[in-house]
Design an enzyme around this catalytic site. Structure first.
Site, PDB file in Angstrom:
ATOM      1  N   TYR A   1      -3.507   3.705   2.219  1.00 52.12           N
ATOM      2  CA  TYR A   1      -3.399   4.143   3.573  1.00 52.12           C
ATOM      3  C   TYR A   1      -4.764   5.030   3.816  1.00 52.12           C
ATOM      4  CZ  TYR A   1      -2.500   5.257   8.288  1.00 52.12           C
ATOM      5  OH  TYR A   1      -2.486   5.436   9.432  1.00 52.12           O
TER       6      TYR A   1
ATOM      7  N   GLY B   1      -2.868   4.299  -3.831  1.00 54.09           N
ATOM      8  CA  GLY B   1      -2.921   3.200  -4.779  1.00 54.09           C
ATOM      9  C   GLY B   1      -2.009   3.042  -6.010  1.00 54.09           C
TER      10      GLY B   1
ATOM     11  N   ALA C   1       0.850  -1.253  -0.116  1.00 54.97           N
ATOM     12  CA  ALA C   1      -0.067   0.035   0.062  1.00 54.97           C
ATOM     13  C   ALA C   1       0.897   1.082   0.044  1.00 54.97           C
ATOM     14  CB  ALA C   1      -0.981  -0.129   1.228  1.00 54.97           C
ATOM     15  N   CYS C   2       0.391   2.280  -0.667  1.00 50.96           N
ATOM     16  CA  CYS C   2       0.977   3.644  -0.551  1.00 50.96           C
ATOM     17  C   CYS C   2      -0.130   4.469  -0.123  1.00 50.96           C
ATOM     18  CB  CYS C   2       1.324   4.190  -1.784  1.00 50.96           C
ATOM     19  SG  CYS C   2      -0.037   4.001  -3.204  1.00 50.96           S
ATOM     20  N   ASN C   3      -0.242   5.784  -0.510  1.00 54.50           N
ATOM     21  CA  ASN C   3      -1.380   6.592  -0.152  1.00 54.50           C
ATOM     22  C   ASN C   3      -2.514   6.425  -0.776  1.00 54.50           C
ATOM     23  OD1 ASN C   3      -1.892   8.734   2.111  1.00 54.50           O
ATOM     24  ND2 ASN C   3      -1.994  10.044   0.332  1.00 54.50           N
TER      25      ASN C   3
END
Length: 169
Positions: free
Chosen positions: A141, A116, A112-114
């Site tokens: 996130y 996608g 995961a990033c912020n």
């Protein structure tokens, strides 16, 4: 109360596109795997991701160290896929080796990033490197926070399982 649909990532990923090729020197039929693309990445929602984490999957946070320091999933591994520079964001050249130093290729990873985007690109690189059980958490996130899963702990109280930084010049 939410019901988690716990699927085995190895079964829910799309089938690998393969083509057959003949090794004319030996006469054997060989399979050649095409490089993976974003379309090959399995994306799961935050509820499914949370369920996977409760069954032993690992959370690989590919946001920058600065984003991670503000708030993150407890016991997440932080290995940035990209770094911010004066020229903009650049891909972490050591991303795959840093992941390899803490994750085995047969481990189940929720990436995961912020939001996608970086997460799905990181998944492509991991799939092409031979990690078979990776899934991108759709919405990143931000979706985790929106679902109410983020804790209210201050960052210094959160456990950090792994953290990588850019190399100093």
């Amino acid at each position: 109360m939410y019901t988690y649909s716990l699927l085995n990532l190895s079964h829910c990923r799309r089938q690998t596109r393969k083509k057959r090729k003949t090794d004319h020197t030996e006469g054997f039929l060989m399979e050649e795997t095409k490089p993976k693309t974003v379309e090959d990445v399995e994306t799961v929602d935050v509820y499914t991701a949370k369920g996977f984490l409760s069954t032993g999957h690992r959370y690989l946070d590919v946001r920058t160290n600065e984003e991670f320091a503000k708030s993150h999933v407890e016991e997440a591994l932080n290995i940035p896929y990209m770094f911010k520079t004066d020229e903009g964001r650049v891909i972490n050249p050591d991303f795959l080796s840093q992941v390899a130093s803490v994750c085995k290729k047969d481990e189940h990873l929720i990436v995961a990033c912020n939001a996608g985007g970086r997460g799905s690109r990181a998944c492509v690189d991991l799939l092409n490197e031979g990690y078979d059980h990776v899934a991108n958490m759709g919405g990143g996130y931000s979706a985790w926070v929106d679902a109410g899963f983020a804790g209210d702990k201050p960052p210094e109280d959160l456990k950090i399982a792994c953290k990588f930084r850019p190399k100093e010049n």
